[in-house]
Design a protein around this motif. Structure first.
Motif, mmCIF file in Angstrom:
data_model
loop_
_atom_site.group_PDB
_atom_site.id
_atom_site.type_symbol
_atom_site.label_atom_id
_atom_site.label_comp_id
_atom_site.label_asym_id
_atom_site.label_seq_id
_atom_site.Cartn_x
_atom_site.Cartn_y
_atom_site.Cartn_z
ATOM 1 N N THR A 257 0.865 -1.169 0.000
ATOM 2 C CA THR A 257 0.000 0.000 0.000
ATOM 3 C C THR A 257 0.903 1.220 0.000
ATOM 4 O O THR A 257 2.105 1.111 -0.118
ATOM 5 N N GLY A 258 0.291 2.353 0.115
ATOM 6 C CA GLY A 258 1.119 3.552 0.142
ATOM 7 C C GLY A 258 1.644 3.937 -1.218
ATOM 8 O O GLY A 258 2.647 4.612 -1.349
ATOM 9 N N VAL A 259 0.982 3.447 -2.259
ATOM 10 C CA VAL A 259 1.405 3.837 -3.601
ATOM 11 C C VAL A 259 0.198 4.381 -4.358
ATOM 12 O O VAL A 259 -0.257 3.774 -5.311
ATOM 13 N N PRO A 260 -0.322 5.525 -3.908
ATOM 14 C CA PRO A 260 -1.548 6.047 -4.525
ATOM 15 C C PRO A 260 -1.325 6.539 -5.942
ATOM 16 O O PRO A 260 -0.182 6.806 -6.338
ATOM 17 N N PHE A 261 -2.420 6.638 -6.668
ATOM 18 C CA PHE A 261 -2.381 7.257 -7.993
ATOM 19 C C PHE A 261 -2.327 8.764 -7.797
ATOM 20 O O PHE A 261 -3.214 9.318 -7.147
ATOM 21 N N VAL A 262 -1.296 9.390 -8.287
ATOM 22 C CA VAL A 262 -1.211 10.836 -8.109
ATOM 23 C C VAL A 262 -1.112 11.528 -9.468
ATOM 24 O O VAL A 262 -0.898 10.883 -10.497
ATOM 25 N N LEU A 263 -1.273 12.846 -9.419
ATOM 26 C CA LEU A 263 -1.309 13.622 -10.656
ATOM 27 C C LEU A 263 0.061 14.242 -10.911
ATOM 28 O O LEU A 263 0.516 15.100 -10.155
ATOM 29 N N TYR A 264 0.707 13.791 -11.965
ATOM 30 C CA TYR A 264 2.015 14.338 -12.319
ATOM 31 C C TYR A 264 1.817 15.500 -13.288
ATOM 32 O O TYR A 264 0.868 15.491 -14.081
ATOM 33 N N TYR A 265 2.695 16.474 -13.213
ATOM 34 C CA TYR A 265 2.598 17.534 -14.212
ATOM 35 C C TYR A 265 3.953 17.839 -14.813
ATOM 36 O O TYR A 265 4.992 17.613 -14.205
ATOM 37 N N ASN A 266 3.905 18.333 -16.012
ATOM 38 C CA ASN A 266 5.115 18.655 -16.756
ATOM 39 C C ASN A 266 5.494 20.098 -16.440
ATOM 40 O O ASN A 266 4.817 21.042 -16.858
ATOM 41 N N GLU A 267 6.553 20.285 -15.680
ATOM 42 C CA GLU A 267 6.916 21.623 -15.199
ATOM 43 C C GLU A 267 7.172 22.593 -16.345
ATOM 44 O O GLU A 267 6.797 23.747 -16.291
ATOM 45 N N LYS A 268 7.795 22.069 -17.376
ATOM 46 C CA LYS A 268 8.149 22.941 -18.495
ATOM 47 C C LYS A 268 6.894 23.519 -19.149
ATOM 48 O O LYS A 268 6.793 24.715 -19.399
ATOM 49 N N ILE A 269 5.921 22.647 -19.410
ATOM 50 C CA ILE A 269 4.695 23.111 -20.057
ATOM 51 C C ILE A 269 3.989 24.136 -19.167
ATOM 52 O O ILE A 269 3.510 25.174 -19.633
ATOM 53 N N TRP B 246 9.481 17.139 -14.225
ATOM 54 C CA TRP B 246 8.138 16.882 -13.709
ATOM 55 C C TRP B 246 8.054 17.138 -12.208
ATOM 56 O O TRP B 246 9.055 17.193 -11.501
ATOM 57 N N ASP B 247 6.852 17.255 -11.736
ATOM 58 C CA ASP B 247 6.554 17.257 -10.314
ATOM 59 C C ASP B 247 5.145 16.683 -10.185
ATOM 60 O O ASP B 247 4.542 16.328 -11.193
ATOM 61 N N PHE B 248 4.633 16.623 -8.963
ATOM 62 C CA PHE B 248 3.294 16.040 -8.855
ATOM 63 C C PHE B 248 2.490 16.682 -7.734
ATOM 64 O O PHE B 248 3.053 17.288 -6.833
ATOM 65 N N VAL B 249 1.187 16.601 -7.860
ATOM 66 C CA VAL B 249 0.317 16.907 -6.723
ATOM 67 C C VAL B 249 -0.411 15.618 -6.375
ATOM 68 O O VAL B 249 -0.853 14.892 -7.261
ATOM 69 N N THR B 250 -0.511 15.338 -5.085
ATOM 70 C CA THR B 250 -1.153 14.091 -4.692
ATOM 71 C C THR B 250 -2.620 14.100 -5.088
ATOM 72 O O THR B 250 -3.126 13.144 -5.659
ATOM 73 N N SER B 251 -3.283 15.196 -4.790
ATOM 74 C CA SER B 251 -4.698 15.254 -5.132
ATOM 75 C C SER B 251 -5.121 16.692 -5.372
ATOM 76 O O SER B 251 -4.620 17.612 -4.730
ATOM 77 N N LEU B 252 -6.031 16.867 -6.316
ATOM 78 C CA LEU B 252 -6.661 18.171 -6.489
ATOM 79 C C LEU B 252 -7.743 18.290 -5.427
ATOM 80 O O LEU B 252 -8.058 17.345 -4.729
ATOM 81 N N LYS B 253 -8.306 19.471 -5.328
ATOM 82 C CA LYS B 253 -9.412 19.605 -4.390
ATOM 83 C C LYS B 253 -10.563 20.314 -5.071
ATOM 84 O O LYS B 253 -10.379 21.357 -5.691
ATOM 85 N N ASN B 254 -11.729 19.691 -5.018
ATOM 86 C CA ASN B 254 -12.911 20.422 -5.408
ATOM 87 C C ASN B 254 -13.713 20.656 -4.148
ATOM 88 O O ASN B 254 -13.587 21.692 -3.502
#
Lengths: 295, 438, 273
Positions: free
Chosen positions: B151-163, B305-313
């Motif tokens: 466990t401890g391997v959640p699906f997270v949102l990666y983003y392309n820093e350059k873009i 790249w970097d990532f955010v674990t989760s967005l928030k709505n």
């Protein structure tokens, strides 16, 4: 025919066919019987089945997924069988005509290679090929204005693509069957036709096809059963998706049986499939009979 | 000569069929001697899937101490992921099942109902409660049926820093941020008239990865971030088609125009590798690993790249699977099996294993050894991801939902139609399930 | 002029033949090439020598008990071939050349078993095998291999064997079985070879059945063992393809070996028009 030696002689044929009959009755007929019985139960494989009468079948009637799977199964059959038959006959005629040449021999051997490969591997490789942005493939499909990576993902084309890969995979198998049929046609027929002034196309339609008929009946029968049984290929190409667009009865039954723990229901689905296949086979039965008596 | 050869073959065949038919060949004897060899010594049958590419040696190799200590031999069988459940159900039918098994969340309901997995509650001490971090993820349908192992391997949102930099954007926090960036990122960068950069790298084919995966990667996060859930709290009806659920689904559907057009042909992992990994998308979803920093540097050297674990709505939320060890009801020596389970999930064992094959720590005493970049998943963001609500008919309901999700995404169904179909399907199954329980 | 025309025709058919060859084997070339790539995730199609590696294969060959898995697979497939050829040609002989009550009916009945898809009867088959007490034995893997298709092929082939030859042998004092071995079998060799190939390939590619029928590690076949390397989120195309290659090679070798015994390509003698 010549066995008039008494009791032992009369029994001999039965001894000859006993081993295979025993095997098929135990494993195939036996399995079908078990499947029919379990079709009336609720069963999760791990605990004892519970008798439920025709529950499963009445549920099937209102199961929209089942209806879709049945439709897909028949569609896939209607797609594969004609295409497979026509293409492999044409290819066989061509390959038989060229069988003495080096390239002809090579092509004859090569075309069988996809048959050797396991359907699961064929599925994986084709999926990778279509989706992998491989430049050669992109260019090739581009010639026809097709974007290969869209084929498996579109509900409209997924089943067709599966059908095409299936046709490709089994081509060698049917070429062997039809080539054997073609080689069995005696040359005298063609010579006679030639004397009558028939050209090659006429020859094909008025000599080859009629004489090939028994083989075609066999080929179509095999093609029908194979297309209805198609499983690993679908599983590895699309997984039955998108939105069950390529889910056939076998795929549906399988997923019900193992992932959903509803083996009884799955058996009911496969029993319906048996009926479908039997019905299709029966349509051919008379022809099969005639073929048998012709020989 | 050839004829002789053929007839010899045939004779051999008949001999074989006779021998096999009569039911006493060498195999039986060997089996006997196998179990007999360990006379006096106990054996523990453990079934795990391939945890790495050489599980028996990497994992099993660390057992020696424990085996000696307990006078017991651990027999590890690797069950391939292909046809995983097939192996379990049939083996449990024939009584050939293991003492300790390994299951993923969605699998449990069927096995709990069949009574083949045991409740481990009575074996849990207060010490365990404070030591093992994820125990509650293994608590389902009123019992501790699972003991979290992976466990401890959640699906997270990666983003392309350059873009993002080119667009003058920072890491997204809300749905609005995400949507805005996606929109701006989807464009033709080389001027040939074809869009070649996308907002969101997606892959929703379910071929050999299984139907659940697209829910894991894309759906649960949207649903949970919008405050929805799969089942109603009493597990008696489906909740995913309520207002929050409909909104969430509509939102993902709207994202479609920012996705790579072939998203329905690829699996989620292929999409991440080929679209995000090739630098062609602003965002991508992937199952995180604490070694991503090192691994990605190797596999995607050109992507910053970097990532955010989760967005928030309305809320945070993303899916982190919990795969558990299970105590099988058929285990003869349950104490021993429990001892084993606690040992292999404990800090001492896991530290050694994770040194070879990286993974998230399961206990409080195991130190974090991953890349610095990923650590926030286990600290600041620990509350932003969780496992799945386990409910009856899980696989069936989720498979249907996954198919309807695909239907909605291809445009074959509207959001309402798709959710309605999945909801009806789920509620029918649940009604039947609970009617039988009463 | 005739010569030019003929040459032109040959060129066209050569092109078509090359087309057939390319379409048939292209996916396998792709599979083969990709198997030398060790890139995780990203596809890249740089096949220059320094970018290729044998790493994937090393990984596979280092697998413990690799020889055992190969042995199991080969043993099961070869035994399957022998068993199938034996029982099918015996039955085919009886159906083709003997008059007995129910000949046609039994034959049709057996042929009908061909329509049953193997995936959907796995559970019933499993239950039957369990009742027989054959789980985790080679019997469970080998005995279900023969199919009615084999009987069909052999019957068709043997129908073609001239009656005169058999009568001559009978006059020489040969019994049924002796005629079968001395006269019939040598004449239907090509069908036997073809049936062997079909059976070997079918047995080798079996995945679900060996998985369900055998839980013991020492009974695992090669395809099963290969799938044990695949982790859940494996995206290593190279490894997938290397496993596919290893899996594909033995039946391929068997095919090439058998194929070399056909004079004019594989045919099923007797499936005639």
């Amino acid at each position: 025919m010549e066995n008039k030696k008494g009791g032992a002689g009369k029994l001999a044929p039965y001894c000859y066919i006993a081993p295979i009959t025993l095997i098929l009755v135990t494993f195939v007929i036996g399995s079908v019987a078990v499947s029919v019985a379990l079709g009336f139960t609720k069963y999760n494989i791990m605990t004892e089945p519970v008798f439920r009468g025709i529950d499963n079948y009445s549920k099937l009637m209102s199961d929209s997924k089942f209806v879709k799977a049945l439709k897909n199964t028949l569609e896939l059959m209607l797609l594969i069988v004609p295409l497979q038959t026509v293409l492999s006959i044409i290819l066989s005629v061509f390959l038989v005509a060229n069988r003495k040449r080096f390239l002809g021999k090579l092509a004859n051997s090569m075309i069988f290679i996809p048959v050797i490969c396991s359907p699961a591997v064929v599925g994986v490789v084709w999926r990778e090929l279509l989706n992998g942005k491989f430049p050669v493939i992109e260019k090739f499909f581009g010639l026809f204005g097709i974007e290969p990576s869209m084929l498996l993902g579109d509900a409209k084309t997924a089943l067709i693509t599966v059908g095409m890969v299936a046709v490709w995979k089994w081509m060698g198998y049917y070429v062997v069957i039809y080539s054997s049929g073609l080689l069995g046609i005696s040359n005298t027929y063609y010579e006679a036709a030639k004397v009558d002034g028939a050209d090659r196309i006429r020859c094909f339609f008025s000599v080859t096809l009629p004489l090939l008929k028994p083989t075609i009946i066999l080929g179509v029968f095999l093609s029908v059963t194979n297309s209805l049984q198609c499983f690993d290929l679908i599983f590895n190409l699309t997984g039955g998706g998108p939105n069950n667009a390529s889910t056939t009865l076998v795929v549906y039954s399988y997923s019900k049986c193992f992932s959903a723990g509803a083996a009884g229901y799955a058996m009911a689905i496969s029993n319906i499939l048996f009926v479908v296949i039997l019905a299709v086979a029966m349509l051919q039965r008379n022809m099969m009979r005639r073929e048998a008596s012709e020989i | 000569m050839k004829r002789k050869f053929l007839s010899a073959l045939l004779m051999a065949a008949m001999a074989v069929s006779l021998i096999t038919g009569c039911g006493n060949n060498g195999e039986e004897k060997k089996e006997g001697s196998d179990s007999g060899s360990g006379s006096g010594e106990k054996t523990l049958e453990v079934w795990v899937p391939p945890l790495d590419d050489d599980t028996v040696n990497n994992w099993g190799g660390l057992m020696t101490d424990w085996e000696e200590e307990n006078g017991c031999k651990v027999n590890i069988t690797v069950v391939p992921w292909d046809k995983y459940e097939e192996t379990y159900t049939t083996a449990l039918n024939s009584g050939e099942g293991p003492d300790v098994g390994y299951m993923y969340n969605e699998m449990f309901p069927t096995y709990i109902d069949a009574g083949v997995v045991a409740d481990m509650s009575e074996y849990i001490t207060d010490e365990d409660k404070s030591e093992y971090k994820y125990l509650e993820n293994g608590f389902m349908m009123d019992g501790q049926y699972g003991w979290p192992l992976v466990t401890g391997v959640p699906f997270v949102l990666y983003y392309n820093e350059k873009i993002l930099e080119d667009l003058d954007e920072k890491a997204p926090e809300t749905w609005e941020d995400f949507e805005r960036i996606c929109k701006a990122a989807t464009k033709d960068t080389d001027g040939d008239g074809e869009t070649d950069q996308f907002g969101y790298a997606c892959g929703m084919s379910t071929s050999d990865v299984g139907a659940m995966q697209i829910l894991n990667a894309y759906y649960y996060s949207a649903l949970w971030q919008n405050g929805g859930q799969i089942y109603a709290d009493d597990l008696k009806s489906a909740a995913f088609a309520d207002e929050a659920g409909t909104e969430a689904m509509t939102w993902i559907q709207n994202m479609k125009e920012y996705m790579n057009p072939d998203f329905m042909s690829m699996s989620w992992s292929d999409a991440f590798a080929n679209v995000f990994g090739a630098g062609k998308a602003a965002f991508g979803v992937y199952r995180s690993s604490q070694t991503d920093e090192t691994v990605f540097a190797e596999t995607y050297p050109d992507v910053k790249w970097d990532f955010v674990t989760s967005l928030k709505n309305k809320d945070f939320g993303t899916f982190g699977a919990t795969d558990c060890l299970t105590l099988m009801s058929a285990a003869e020596d349950k104490e021993l099996a429990m001892n084993f389970i606690k040992h292999v999930t404990g800090a001492e064992f896991m530290e050694k294993y994770h040194a070879k094959c990286p993974g998230a720590a399961l206990t409080n005493s195991e130190p974090y050894v991953g890349d610095a970049k990923m650590e926030k998943i286990y600290t600041d963001d620990l509350g932003k991801w969780h496992g799945l609500q386990v409910g009856p008919c899980g696989v069936d309901i989720l498979t249907q939902l996954s198919a309807d999700f695909q239907g909605i995404m291809t445009g074959e169904l509207t959001v309402e139609e798709g959710l309605k179909e999945a909801e009806d399907y789920a509620n029918n199954l649940l009604k039947e399930y609970w009617a039988e329980k009463e | 002029m005739e010569l030019v025309k003929k040459g032109f025709k040959n060129v066209i058919s050569d092109l078509v033949l090359i087309g057939i060859i390319v379409v048939s084997i292209f996916p396998f070339i792709y599979m083969f090439l990709m198997s030398f790539k060790s890139t995780i995730n990203a596809y890249d199609f740089d096949f220059s020598l320094e970018k290729l590696s044998l790493g994937q294969y090393e990984k596979i060959f280092q697998m413990e008990n690799f020889e055992r898995y190969i042995f199991n697979s080969v043993f099961v497939a070869v035994m399957g071939v022998i068993l199938t050829v034996a029982v099918c040609s015996l039955a085919g002989y009886a159906f083709a050349k003997m008059n007995f009550k129910g000949n046609d009916k039994i034959f049709l009945f057996l042929v009908m078993t061909m329509v049953v898809p193997s995936e959907v009867i796995v559970i019933p088959l499993f239950l039957i095998t369990k009742e027989l007490g054959w789980l985790n034995s080679y019997r469970a893997l080998i005995l279900p291999l023969p199919t009615a298709f084999g009987v069909f092929i052999m019957r068709q082939a043997i129908l073609d064997v001239p009656k005169d030859l058999m009568d001559a042998a009978r006059i020489d004092g040969c019994g049924n079985l002796k005629i079968f071995f001395k006269v019939v079998l040598p004449l239907v060799k090509s069908s036997i070879l073809a049936l062997s190939i079909f059976t070997f390939v079918g047995a080798w590619n079996n995945f679900l059945w060996p998985l369900v029928a055998c839980t013991k590690a020492e009974m695992k076949t090669l395809p099963l063992a290969l799938s044990m390397m695949k982790t859940q989120f494996n995206t290593d195309v190279g490894l997938t393809m290397a496993c596919a290659v290893i899996n594909f090679l033995p039946p391929f070798i068997f095919y090439v070996f058998m194929q070399s015994r056909f004079k004019e390509g594989m045919t099923l003698s007797g499936v005639k028009g």
